[in-house]
Each structure stands twice: as C-alpha cells, then as structure tokens.
Design an enzyme around this catalytic site. Structure first.
Site, PDB file in Angstrom:
ATOM      1  N   ASN A  54       0.760  -1.562  -0.049  1.00 30.54           N
ATOM      2  CA  ASN A  54      -0.454   0.242  -0.250  1.00 30.54           C
ATOM      3  C   ASN A  54       0.980   1.158  -0.782  1.00 30.54           C
ATOM      4  O   ASN A  54       1.078   2.292   1.289  1.00 30.54           O
ATOM      5  CB  ASN A  54      -0.911  -0.057   0.863  1.00 30.54           C
ATOM      6  CG  ASN A  54      -0.550  -0.127   2.515  1.00 30.54           C
ATOM      7  OD1 ASN A  54       0.802  -0.645   2.732  1.00 30.54           O
ATOM      8  ND2 ASN A  54      -0.628   0.496   3.509  1.00 30.54           N
ATOM      9  N   ASP A 107       0.269  -5.463  12.453  1.00 25.84           N
ATOM     10  CA  ASP A 107      -0.472  -5.026  11.597  1.00 25.84           C
ATOM     11  C   ASP A 107       0.037  -3.078  11.441  1.00 25.84           C
ATOM     12  O   ASP A 107      -0.461  -2.307  11.510  1.00 25.84           O
ATOM     13  CB  ASP A 107      -1.940  -4.938  11.802  1.00 25.84           C
ATOM     14  CG  ASP A 107      -2.874  -4.645  10.464  1.00 25.84           C
ATOM     15  OD1 ASP A 107      -1.640  -4.607   9.431  1.00 25.84           O
ATOM     16  OD2 ASP A 107      -3.614  -4.291  10.515  1.00 25.84           O
ATOM     17  N   GLY A 159      -5.635   2.718  11.237  1.00 24.13           N
ATOM     18  CA  GLY A 159      -4.247   1.972  11.550  1.00 24.13           C
ATOM     19  C   GLY A 159      -3.600   2.403  12.235  1.00 24.13           C
ATOM     20  O   GLY A 159      -4.380   3.823  13.264  1.00 24.13           O
TER      21      GLY A 159
END
Length: 417
Positions: A97, A307, A326
């Site tokens: 990403n 993550d 996030g």
C-alpha cells in the site's frame, strides 16, 4: 560479521534441545558454533550481558506498512527495518500500500533493493490486483519471480468473486499464496467502528461483525471449489475463528492471523473519540477479544501480526469519521502480548508464520545460522511518545504499561541492540 557470546540466555524454542535452559550461546561468522552452560572464550569474543536475557528463533511479522515509495513522510523502508530490529523482528512482510502500489516486478525489485544490508529481512507482498482496485489481476507470476512471497490488496476485500476464484486457481501453477481481507463492502458501508452498543452510544456509524463473517464464508467456499492456498489476515470475531476452524477440519489450505490490538484492546477505548483507535477491521467487543485469545491458544489462529501502519498526522489527527485507519505496532507488540498470552505461545505465534509464507526457520541449535530475537519478559515500562522509534506517532498503545522489554535481534551476521 559480529562474533559474540550471548551470556546466560534462557532459550525459548520448542524445536531446540536447549528449550527453557539458561545457556551461553557463541556466534561466529553468523552461525551458532556452541551452546553451553558456561562457554569458554579463547578468542576474546565480545561478551553480551543483558538482564533477564531470553532468546528465541527470530520473530516474523506478516503485515507491516512502511509508506515508501510515495509516503516517506509516514515511514521509510530503512527506518522501518531499524524499528523492526529494535522491536525483535528478524523478518517482516511488507504490504503493497505505497504510492505507486506495489503491483509489478519492478516495484518488487525496488523495495528489495532498498532493504539490502539491514539486519531485518524484508519480504514484499505484491498487490493481488492492478493498483489494488479489484478489477484485474496484477502481474503475479512476474512478482513471484522477483521475490514476492504472497499477493493481497491491503485492507481491501475482493468484491468480485470471479477474480477471487481465478486468483486461487492461477497461483497454484507456482505455489502462490492469496491474502484475502474479509469485509463485505455493502454491509460495511460508511461504518467506522463495530456496530453495537458502543457505536450507538457514541453516535458513530457501525460496521456489523457479519460484514467480516459473510465475506469469509464466501471466500472459504471459493477456496473449497478452486483449491489453492489462502491466508485471511486480521480476523476479529468469534464467528470468524469458528469458520476457520471448520475449514481446517475440512482440509482446506487456509491460515489466518490476528493483530496485537485486537488481542489486547476492545471497543470501549473508543469512548474518547480518539482516532488512534480507528483501525481496520474495527476494535471488537470484549467477548470477541476473548474468543480470539482462545483461538490463539487452541491453535486455530496461526500467527500474530502488529499490523504496523504508520499514518501522518494530517490524516490521523482528524474527526473520527475522517481519520484514516491504522496504528503503529512494532515497538509495542511483545509488551502488549505479554499481558494476554504466555511467553511461549507468543514466540510460537511470532515464529510460526514463517512456514506459511515460505520463509526458512532456524532453531536455536549448534550449526544453524543465528536468527535470534533477544528480550526480557519481566521488565515493565509505560509506553510514552519518546519511546516511539517510528517516524509516525499514531500509536494506539500510548500510556499503556508494557510487560516485557525487547533488546533487539541477531541476524544476517549483525547484532542490533
């Protein structure tokens, strides 16, 4: 090459005959040359004494984002790998990403070249579809040849079932792994948190748990039909755990991960509308959090990921609805996990993912290359902004008491502490 003796290190490695024993570990030319109760030092090797030193096989994080290329203000590959090393990770899988999206052979080669020479190994994940838009498969075979270890569109569910089917069939030709994030688009809608009592009380749009579960049911059905290998990242509900469990009993080649924040936090932290807690999938109920821990302990969930997803302040410190999803998580992964799981289980779940992604494992044994994580499971500290090593500061764990301290790693012939 750094030749050292790790003095009086407790080895946590179920694959080693020295498991749970306090030993001196001699490393020469990047290899473990001796493991002994008290090692002699005839060649004046550097001796490393660290309080409560524990050593395990090197940890692997199956999902990190570093921004570069394109979002270097969030994080660079170089600094990201240094953060990973200081956080105990010898190996990380990089999400695609960035800007541009990592969806072709040259993009894979670019990130591999940027990662050369670091103590932590970087393994790129290639986008499953061109520009991660979900319309056409990307150059999967070419990316595999360039070094991609799996294919997925980060935090984007595959809306088109036909592409999901074709991807699973196509990658079988070269033993590829498809990553399938699950969140049904129309059920998700404009939701920003888990749908339930908390979302109602806060007046925030909710995402029902079944958005994840229905998409997972569909993807497992496609996997059963098409064959292939599928990894489901960051599951978050009890139903998802049971669906994965059933699929494994059927013999489907499916694995899954869970994030540190879903294991250690629940949706009640959202009461202050703090966008640091806005993540995808959203934080869940306490009963779902407990089900995830149970899924870790009974072996249904294969691995744990930080993550790690750095977001710049302009896109994070906004009204909750507008902020990006996030949190950074590398620095706090071990210390937060120690609050909810045993050290041995944590090590198992931070190492076991290597097998799924085709990365070599090295037990803590004489003759093996030294690929080690170094840590103290006992020291407690409060995580503050000055403890953040990442360029971005969007941590959901600020102010949390961490149980355990990471010293660093030994990998690629380098000691990074």
């Amino acid at each position: 090459m750094k030749n050292v003796i790790l003095k009086q290190a407790t080895i946590i490695d179920a694959e080693s005959k020295f498991h749970n024993q306090k030993m001196d570990i001699i490393i020469e030319n990047g290899k473990i040359s001796s493991i002994d109760k008290t090692a002699k030092n005839p060649t004046s090797l550097k001796e490393i004494f660290l309080e409560n030193l524990h050593v395990s096989q090197g940890w692997f994080d199956s999902s990190v984002s570093f921004g570069e290329p394109g979002f270097e203000d969030r994080e660079t590959i170089g600094n990201g790998l240094k953060v990973a090393a200081k956080s105990g990770f010898t190996d990380v899988a990089l999400q695609p990403n960035s800007y541009p999206i990592i969806d072709n052979q040259s993009a894979i080669s670019f990130v591999n070249q940027k990662a050369n020479g670091f103590s932590t190994n970087l393994y790129p994940i290639g986008a499953l579809t061109k520009n991660s838009e979900g319309n056409h498969l990307a150059e999967l075979f070419d990316m595999k040849n360039a070094g991609a270890i799996a294919f997925g569109d980060y935090n984007k569910a595959m809306d088109k079932a036909s592409i999901q089917k074709i991807a699973l069939q196509y990658v079988q030709d070269f033993d590829g792994l498809v990553i399938s994030f699950c969140q049904e688009k129309t059920l998700r809608g404009n939701g920003v948190v888990n749908e339930g009592v908390v979302s109602t009380r806060l007046g925030l749009k909710g995402i029902p748990a079944m958005a994840e579960e229905i998409d997972l049911i569909r993807n497992l059905s496609i996997l059963e039909y098409a064959g292939g290998k599928m990894h489901v990242p960051t599951i978050s509900t009890a139903k998802s755990v049971s669906l994965i469990k059933e699929a494994k009993k059927k013999g489907l080649n499916v694995t899954c991960s869970v994030s540190v924040h879903h294991l250690s936090l629940n949706e009640t932290v959202l009461e202050g509308f703090d966008s640091r807690f806005k993540v995808a999938p959203p934080l869940q109920t306490e009963s779902n959090r407990k089900a995830l821990i149970k899924g870790i302990n009974d072996g249904t969930i294969d691995m744990i990921t930080s993550d790690h997803n750095p977001i710049d302040i302009e896109h994070k410190k906004l009204e909750f609805d507008l902020a990006k999803n996030g949190t950074i998580g590398l620095e706090t992964a071990f210390g937060m996990l120690q609050k909810v799981l045993s050290t041995e289980v944590i090590v198992e779940k931070l190492v076991g993912g290597k097998t799924v992604f085709g990365i070599e494992k090295n037990s803590v044994s004489v003759g093996n290359m030294a690929c080690l994580s170094l840590f103290d499971p006992y020291t407690e500290l409060v995580f503050k902004k000055e403890n953040i090593l990442s360029k971005s500061k969007n941590s959901a764990f600020l102010g949390q008491t961490l149980k355990g301290k990471v010293y660093g790693i030994y990998n690629n012939g380098k000691l990074e502490i």
